[in-house]
Write a protein that holds these residues in place. Structure first.
Motif, short mmCIF file in Angstrom:
data_model
loop_
_atom_site.label_atom_id
_atom_site.label_comp_id
_atom_site.label_asym_id
_atom_site.label_seq_id
_atom_site.Cartn_x
_atom_site.Cartn_y
_atom_site.Cartn_z
N ASP A 11 0.90 -1.16 0.00
CA ASP A 11 0.00 0.00 0.00
C ASP A 11 0.94 1.20 0.00
O ASP A 11 1.60 1.47 1.00
N LYS A 106 -10.26 -4.26 -4.32
CA LYS A 106 -11.35 -4.03 -3.37
C LYS A 106 -12.64 -4.69 -3.86
O LYS A 106 -13.40 -5.25 -3.07
N GLU A 146 -4.62 -3.33 4.38
CA GLU A 146 -4.72 -3.23 2.92
C GLU A 146 -3.52 -3.88 2.25
O GLU A 146 -3.67 -4.56 1.23
#
Length: 196
Positions: A11, A106, A146
């Protein structure tokens, strides 16, 4: 099954993180680190050093980010600079790099964007990696979550069917998506290159 496969999720924001997911016959293991930062920029040398000191990943899965309409000029420039630094370090280390847009990974996990999506992602990481729950214990650990989910996305989407210890239960909870099509070969480092 491959004896061990390692995927590094990144990330890339200044408050971002890295997560190394190791898939072994005995089960998955996870290591995370916050993005090294100096003077409000990513410390490229420290980032490269961190990756070199972990077991070498087979793939890096980097979130391919771009400016958002709500971002100011300074924020957009800073985020772009962080992304470019992470991408350059990955390429210099000659590790196969897969770029993935936030909407793709996502969507794979059925997560929304925005603050609600960040907390939902942290909750998903806590469920998918129960043995590593302490890594995501704080609300501000959403970037670590993430990074871990980016690595997991790589495992579920980039590896051929049958190469995961249990394709339906990586991390101890049923997957949201699935793995690559059966019979799809694992790309060689040279063939993998950079993809979007």
């Amino acid at each position: 099954m491959t004896p061990e496969v390692r995927l590094l999720g990144i990330d890339p924001g200044l408050t971002g993180a890295l997560a190394l997911l190791s898939l072994m016959p005995s089960g998955p293991s996870l290591a995370v680190a916050d993005m090294p930062e100096v003077h409000k920029t990513i410390d490229a040398a420290a980032l490269a050093d961190l990756i070199r000191h972990w077991p070498r990943p087979d793939f890096i899965v980097l979130e391919q980010v771009g400016p958002q309409p709500r971002d100011g000029v300074r924020q957009a420039f800073s985020f772009g600079q962080s992304y470019a630094t992470a991408r350059t370090v990955a390429l210099m280390l000659e590790i196969p790099l897969h770029l993935v847009r936030p909407q793709a990974w996502k969507g794979h996990f059925r997560l929304r964007g925005g603050p609600e999506g960040k907390e939902a992602g942290r909750a998903l990481a806590l469920r998918r990696f129960p043995a590593s729950a302490k890594l995501f214990a704080r609300k501000k650990d959403h970037n670590r979550a993430e990074a871990a989910l980016l690595a997991l996305y790589g495992a579920e989407r980039l590896l051929p069917a049958g190469s995961l210890p249990d394709p339906d239960r990586v991390g101890g909870v049923a997957t949201a998506g699935g793995v690559a099509a059966p019979g799809q070969p694992l790309p060689s480092p040279r063939a993998a290159g950079v993809s979007g």
